[in-house]
Write a protein that holds these residues in place. Structure first.
Motif, short mmCIF file in Angstrom:
data_model
loop_
_atom_site.label_atom_id
_atom_site.label_comp_id
_atom_site.label_asym_id
_atom_site.label_seq_id
_atom_site.Cartn_x
_atom_site.Cartn_y
_atom_site.Cartn_z
N THR A 8 0.95 35.97 2.71
CA THR A 8 2.31 36.45 2.07
C THR A 8 2.14 38.08 1.73
OG1 THR A 8 1.74 34.28 0.83
CG2 THR A 8 3.31 35.83 -0.03
N VAL A 9 0.84 38.43 1.57
CA VAL A 9 0.89 39.90 1.32
C VAL A 9 1.07 40.64 2.62
CG1 VAL A 9 -0.50 41.98 0.38
CG2 VAL A 9 -0.88 39.91 -0.57
N PHE A 10 0.29 40.42 3.70
CA PHE A 10 0.44 41.23 4.84
C PHE A 10 1.17 40.71 6.17
CE2 PHE A 10 -3.67 42.20 2.85
CZ PHE A 10 -3.41 43.53 2.32
N GLY A 11 1.79 39.49 5.91
CA GLY A 11 2.84 39.20 7.09
C GLY A 11 2.15 38.77 8.28
N ASP A 64 -6.14 39.95 -6.67
CA ASP A 64 -5.62 39.09 -7.54
C ASP A 64 -5.80 39.57 -8.94
OD1 ASP A 64 -8.16 38.16 -7.64
OD2 ASP A 64 -7.68 36.28 -8.02
N LYS A 65 -7.02 39.89 -9.15
CA LYS A 65 -7.52 40.27 -10.72
C LYS A 65 -6.69 41.57 -11.18
CE LYS A 65 -11.30 39.34 -13.23
NZ LYS A 65 -11.55 37.90 -13.27
N PHE A 66 -6.10 42.40 -10.22
CA PHE A 66 -5.64 43.54 -10.61
C PHE A 66 -3.90 43.51 -10.51
CE2 PHE A 66 -9.78 45.02 -10.12
CZ PHE A 66 -10.11 45.71 -11.25
N GLU A 67 -3.50 42.53 -9.73
CA GLU A 67 -2.41 42.28 -9.19
C GLU A 67 -1.66 43.26 -8.71
OE1 GLU A 67 0.04 40.24 -12.24
OE2 GLU A 67 -1.40 38.34 -12.20
N ASP A 68 -2.45 44.07 -7.63
CA ASP A 68 -1.98 45.24 -7.42
C ASP A 68 -2.56 45.34 -5.73
OD1 ASP A 68 -1.34 48.02 -7.32
OD2 ASP A 68 -3.29 48.68 -7.97
N LEU A 69 -1.67 46.28 -4.92
CA LEU A 69 -2.16 46.51 -3.48
C LEU A 69 -2.38 48.10 -3.53
CD1 LEU A 69 -1.86 45.66 -0.73
CD2 LEU A 69 0.31 46.74 -0.46
N TRP A 82 -10.42 50.74 -8.85
CA TRP A 82 -10.85 49.50 -8.62
C TRP A 82 -11.12 49.12 -7.19
CZ3 TRP A 82 -8.19 46.36 -5.27
CH2 TRP A 82 -7.06 46.37 -5.15
N SER A 83 -10.29 49.76 -6.36
CA SER A 83 -10.75 49.67 -4.83
C SER A 83 -11.80 50.33 -4.27
CB SER A 83 -9.26 49.85 -4.32
OG SER A 83 -8.99 51.36 -4.24
N ALA A 103 -8.61 48.60 7.65
CA ALA A 103 -8.40 47.26 7.63
C ALA A 103 -7.14 46.63 6.30
CB ALA A 103 -9.69 46.63 7.03
N ASP A 104 -6.91 45.39 6.62
CA ASP A 104 -5.99 44.96 5.57
C ASP A 104 -7.03 43.65 4.86
OD1 ASP A 104 -3.97 46.36 6.06
OD2 ASP A 104 -2.96 44.80 7.32
N ILE A 105 -6.89 43.65 3.68
CA ILE A 105 -8.01 42.87 3.08
C ILE A 105 -7.26 42.13 1.83
CG2 ILE A 105 -10.06 42.79 1.60
CD1 ILE A 105 -10.40 45.70 3.13
N ALA A 106 -7.46 40.97 1.38
CA ALA A 106 -6.91 40.29 0.26
C ALA A 106 -8.48 39.78 -0.38
CB ALA A 106 -6.10 39.07 0.51
N VAL A 107 -8.42 39.84 -1.73
CA VAL A 107 -9.64 39.55 -2.45
C VAL A 107 -9.12 38.62 -3.65
CG1 VAL A 107 -11.56 40.34 -3.76
CG2 VAL A 107 -10.10 41.85 -2.33
N GLU A 108 -9.61 37.42 -3.84
CA GLU A 108 -9.72 36.61 -4.95
C GLU A 108 -10.67 36.44 -5.73
OE1 GLU A 108 -5.47 34.18 -3.78
OE2 GLU A 108 -7.55 33.15 -3.90
N THR A 109 -10.77 36.71 -6.89
CA THR A 109 -12.21 36.37 -7.42
C THR A 109 -12.23 35.54 -9.06
OG1 THR A 109 -14.05 37.48 -8.46
CG2 THR A 109 -11.99 38.42 -8.94
#
Ligand code: GLA
Length: 354
Positions: A8-11, A64-69, A82-83, A103-109
């Motif tokens: 969803t974020v990076f297509g 997801d924690k920061f709802e931010d890219l 935070w990054s 890199a492209d990275i998605a994090v969920e915690t």
């Protein structure tokens, strides 16, 4: 699912994904930069990562924690965001030859921050393992933990020991990691199934890099200089007596390291022998040592620990770096629900973690 979030974020689909647990330390606190034993276990909670390398030097991290890219670059060595942990891990992965670019990275915690249960070690170890696997490098999990510690020490500026990185790289839920931090030799010891090691947040959030951890590290360095070697934890009784010229506060810091190390060695034996009553007593003594000698507890945590014991835990103590965060308590499974309700009712700002 982390893979869907990435898309969803990076297509595009991620090249690789993985999960790294958080950890809770059962006993042995601030011993890991003083040559001693620690006894952490992995939590079921943790950090999920989805990852794809890039050919340029951009690092894009969605959390997801920061709802931010966050958009960073490989050359970006600034900290205070935070990054930073992930950026530091990508920079180190490049230095190790695991990656050649960003890199492209998605994090969920599912780990609360500022809780003393190693969210930062989980992300740095997680990224280093994924990039190692992409590069098909043969680095062991132990060596990944050693690298991840360097991110904290050299990039973030947090002079931590090796416990958290080793715990999240190697331990599994249901087993404790009996780790000698001097040699990095370890053994996985089963936790008994009829007891739960409960983790409860006090409601007081803390940040280790705000200086108090560093202050303790410096106090231990002063003890090491007086001792003439670096292993405060394994000093003998007569070596301890020889510290009498040191100020009282430094002697108490040294005493905590020495006694908590000894308690941890005994705790490993208790676990092997299923002697949870003795293990509980050692946890209680460890808390008192952190409160009176190492002085890293706060009133809210002390009150939570006291009530956890009064209400039926065999033992309870603050866990992690200190100055707030979580407690860990050993409670019989058949008492768990009533105990938990009573304790959380009495401490409305505290909350259940695991
Ligand atoms: C933090 C550090 C660890 C360890 C603990 C205290 O979690 O990252 O290295 O020193 O505090 O035991």
């Amino acid at each position: 699912m982390i893979e869907e979030r990435f898309e969803t974020v990076f297509g595009r689909k991620p090249d690789i994904s993985g999960f790294t647990p958080g950890r809770v330390n059962l006993i042995g606190e601030h011993t890991d930069y003083n040559g001693g034993m620690v006894l952490p276990t992995a939590l079921k909670l943790g950090v999920s990562l989805a990852f794809s390398p890039r050919n340029d030097n951009e690092i894009r991290i969605w959390s997801d924690k920061f709802e931010d890219l966050a958009e960073r670059r490989l050359s970006d060595k600034s900290t205070q965001h935070w990054s930073d942990y992930i950026t530091g891990a990508i920079i180190l992965a490049n230095e190790q030859g695991y990656l050649n670019g960003g890199a492209d990275i998605a994090v969920e915690t599912t780990l609360p921050f500022g809780a003393g249960i190693s969210s930062s070690a989980a992300v740095t170890v997680g990224i280093l393992k994924l990039t190692r696997d992409i590069a098909k490098a043969g680095t062991s999990d132990k060596d990944i933990a050693v690298l991840a510690r360097r991110i904290e020490n050299e990039y973030i500026g947090m002079p931590c020991g090796i416990m958290d990185q080793m715990a999240v790289a190697i331990a599994n839920p249901g087993q404790a990691l009996a780790l000698d931090t001097e040699t990095l030799e370890y053994e996985l010891v089963d936790l008994p199934k009829n007891y739960h090691m409960a983790v409860i947040h006090s409601g007081q959030f803390r940040q280790l890099n705000e200086g108090r951890y560093k202050e303790r590290k410096e106090e231990c360095d002063a003890v090491k200089a007086e001792l003439g070697h670096d292993n405060i934890c394994q000093m003998t009784d007569s070596e301890f007596d020889s510290l009498k010229n040191l100020p009282d506060v430094l002697r108490r810091r040294a005493k905590h390291c020495m006694t908590d190390h000894r308690r941890t060695v005994e705790a490993v034996t208790c676990l092997r022998q299923h002697d949870m009553v003795r293990l509980g007593k050692l946890m209680n003594e460890s808390h008192i040592s952190m409160r009176d000698d190492f002085e890293i507890t706060v009133p809210k945590v002390n009150a939570l620990v006291e009530d956890a014991i009064k209400l039926g835990a065999l033992g309870a103590r603050q866990t992690g770096g200190g100055f707030g965060g979580c407690i860990v308590a050993c409670i019989a499974i058949d008492k768990l629900e009533t105990w938990k309700t009573a304790l959380l009712d009495k401490h409305p700002e505290s909350f259940w973690v695991s």
